[in-house]
Design an enzyme around this catalytic site. Structure first.
Site, PDB file in Angstrom:
ATOM      1  N   CYS A  79      56.538 -10.880 -36.620  1.00  0.00           N
ATOM      2  CA  CYS A  79      57.064 -12.020 -36.028  1.00  0.00           C
ATOM      3  C   CYS A  79      57.715 -11.619 -34.779  1.00  0.00           C
ATOM      4  CB  CYS A  79      58.126 -12.430 -37.057  1.00  0.00           C
ATOM      5  SG  CYS A  79      58.645 -14.414 -36.388  1.00  0.00           S
ATOM      6  N   HIS A 167      54.666 -13.919 -41.788  1.00  0.00           N
ATOM      7  CA  HIS A 167      55.591 -12.868 -42.664  1.00  0.00           C
ATOM      8  C   HIS A 167      54.642 -12.571 -43.974  1.00  0.00           C
ATOM      9  CE1 HIS A 167      59.452 -13.199 -40.590  1.00  0.00           C
ATOM     10  NE2 HIS A 167      59.007 -14.479 -40.041  1.00  0.00           N
ATOM     11  N   GLU A 169      55.577 -10.297 -45.935  1.00  0.00           N
ATOM     12  CA  GLU A 169      56.559 -10.001 -46.915  1.00  0.00           C
ATOM     13  C   GLU A 169      56.892 -10.940 -47.995  1.00  0.00           C
ATOM     14  OE1 GLU A 169      59.324 -10.917 -43.511  1.00  0.00           O
ATOM     15  OE2 GLU A 169      57.154 -10.230 -43.633  1.00  0.00           O
TER      16      GLU A 169
END
Length: 506
Positions: A79, A167, A169
């Site tokens: 990001c 993202h 994660e």
């Protein structure tokens, strides 16, 4: 030397989540402020740049010296991290026409890329940004897009450097773990960061650090201090003395239960019954912060008194874990809170501090505890506030109020256990409210106390949602508390989430 990945923190709310995901893949990583990259550390195998609340073109935006690592070791920008590398190289990052937030579907460019190996076209990713990369610099090539984001992922030619505007994660990115696994493989990490390897290396390091010195540790009954004690016991054995203080604000029968658990671990534990001392100090005090300070100071005073009875102690051990270390520094490197469990004691007593768990997240502490063979009840124990029931009794703390709350809390917690609900919630407890209400018991009118029950779902305590416990269970627990706990005639259930509420009431 322990190989590692470095995660540069630009202030994202998910930075710790990146670290946890990498650790879950048996790869050691460290989170450091965006401007603290360890440039001369040969053990660093790769770098991940986190997201940020800033825009890269803001005057106050955090900037890193990318030349310290770009082109030298593998880099993955997430990001803001991806946008920062584009902006730094002369590309264009601009406000998106509309904020790109939520689910999207990833489409590979022709030819594929090793970062996206094993990831299917159309795989769901999670976007969360107000800016987007509109023009890639020379040498940057898009490797994936979404319907709204043409440069959703890119690679820099001639380098093992990637950027993604989503993202990987977060849970909602379906193949995020596979992508992070691909990056770890690209970095050449051995993926040997396991509970067993941590125990082996930590015990060896503690033996070297402590030698034949004596160590004192404050036990709380929680998983962090218990695992720290087990590691230190393996390293220094009889030279470790643990102190467990009963401040009169523990759960019902907790001193006895905890001491029994520690006896099975073979620990040298001193149990101190200081109930009356704490009750006297808290008499007439209602303000929450003042109660916390009195309880904290009381613990420190008693711990110091007990530690001074021991001869030749040189070290104070603490169950500090990695999130405490991270949160003790802002990303500008300025200390914003102390992470020491017993603040002031090391200097006051001229002790050095040893923190065996300072590299671990909470879930890793639990895995290490299991590897050490600790009692599962210690490992899975719900979080419990440091001041104990002192902050679950709203208003003045008295022995009678403690009795009522201990009994009500015991009924609630044992009920959760018997109905197989205890491990389905993150934290639960009872709160004694500073109000009385009218009730009818038999043919008599009563004017007695109210108990609030609280149970939440969470992963780290930073946010939490109220647990939707079954109505029949709540009805039974309410009835049992009112019937069995003298002085209580009303039970309510807290359905507030965090935020805007907090988990504890004080």
């Amino acid at each position: 030397m322990q190989e590692k990945l470095i995660i540069l923190d630009f202030g994202s709310q998910t930075t710790q989540l990146i670290g946890r995901r990498v650790r879950e893949m048996s790869t050691y990583c460290e989170i450091v402020p965006y401007n603290k990259f360890p440039a001369n550390d040969d053990s660093v195998k790769g770098v991940i740049l986190s997201g940020s609340p800033f825009s890269v073109y803001d005057a106050s935006a955090f900037k890193a010296t990318l030349s310290d690592f770009r082109g030298k070791i593998p880099v993955l920008g997430i990001c803001y991290g991806a946008q920062l590398m584009v902006h730094d190289a002369g590309g264009a990052v601009e406000p998106a026409g509309m904020r790109e937030y939520g689910r999207a579907n990833l489409q590979h460019m022709a030819g594929g890329d090793e970062l996206l190996q094993g990831i299917a076209n159309g795989s769901q990713v999670w976007m969360s940004h107000g800016d987007t990369i509109t023009t890639l610099p020379q040498g940057f090539h898009a490797i994936a897009s979404t319907k709204e984001v043409p440069n959703a992922a890119y690679r820099i030619a001639g380098e093992q450097t990637w950027g993604v505007q989503f993202h990987p994660e977060v849970f909602h990115t379906e193949d995020g773990p596979a992508m992070l696994q691909n990056f770890i493989r690209i970095c050449g990490c051995r993926q040997d960061w396991t509970p067993a390897s941590f125990i082996s290396t930590t015990v060896a390091a503690l033996k070297q650090q402590l030698g034949s010195d004596k160590v004192v540790l404050a036990l709380s009954g929680g998983v962090d201090s218990s695992v720290a004690a087990a590691l230190l016991n393996r390293a220094v054995g009889k030279n470790l003395t643990c102190i467990f203080v009963d401040n009169g604000l523990l759960r019902k029968n907790e001193l006895e239960a905890v001491m029994e658990s520690y006896a099975h671990m073979g620990l040298n534990v001193i149990g101190v019954n200081a109930k009356e001392r704490f009750y006297a100090n808290l008499k007439g005090v209602s303000e929450p912060e003042k109660k916390r300070k009195i309880i904290g100071k009381g613990f420190i005073d008693i711990f110091e008194e007990e530690a001074h009875k021991l001869q030749g102690v040189r070290w104070l051990a603490q169950g500090t874990i990695y999130p405490d270390i991270i949160e003790s520094l802002s990303i500008t490197g300025t200390t914003i809170k102390s992470h020491h469990n017993v603040g002031g004691l090391p200097e006051k007593m001229h002790l050095k501090v040893v923190e065996p768990l300072r590299l671990l997240f909470k879930d890793e502490v639990r895995r290490v505890g299991r590897e050490l063979g600790l009692d599962e009840a210690l490992i899975t124990r719900h979080p419990f506030p440091g001041p104990g029931l002192g902050v679950r009794i709203l208003g003045e703390v008295t022995p009678e109020k403690v009795r009522m709350l201990q009994e009500a809390d015991h009924i609630f917690i044992q009920g959760l256990r018997s109905d197989d609900l205890y491990h389905k919630v993150w934290q639960a407890g009872a709160i004694l409210l500073p109000v009385q209400s009218v009730g009818v018991m038999g043919d008599e009118r009563t004017y007695e106390n109210a108990i609030a029950l609280r149970a939440v779902l969470s992963t780290d305590g930073m946010t939490a949602d109220w647990a939707q416990l079954p109505y029949p269970f709540l009805a039974r627990i309410s009835n049992e508390i009112i019937n069995k706990v003298k002085g209580v005639n009303r039970v309510v259930y807290d359905i507030s989430s965090k935020p805007p509420a907090t988990i504890e009431w004080e």
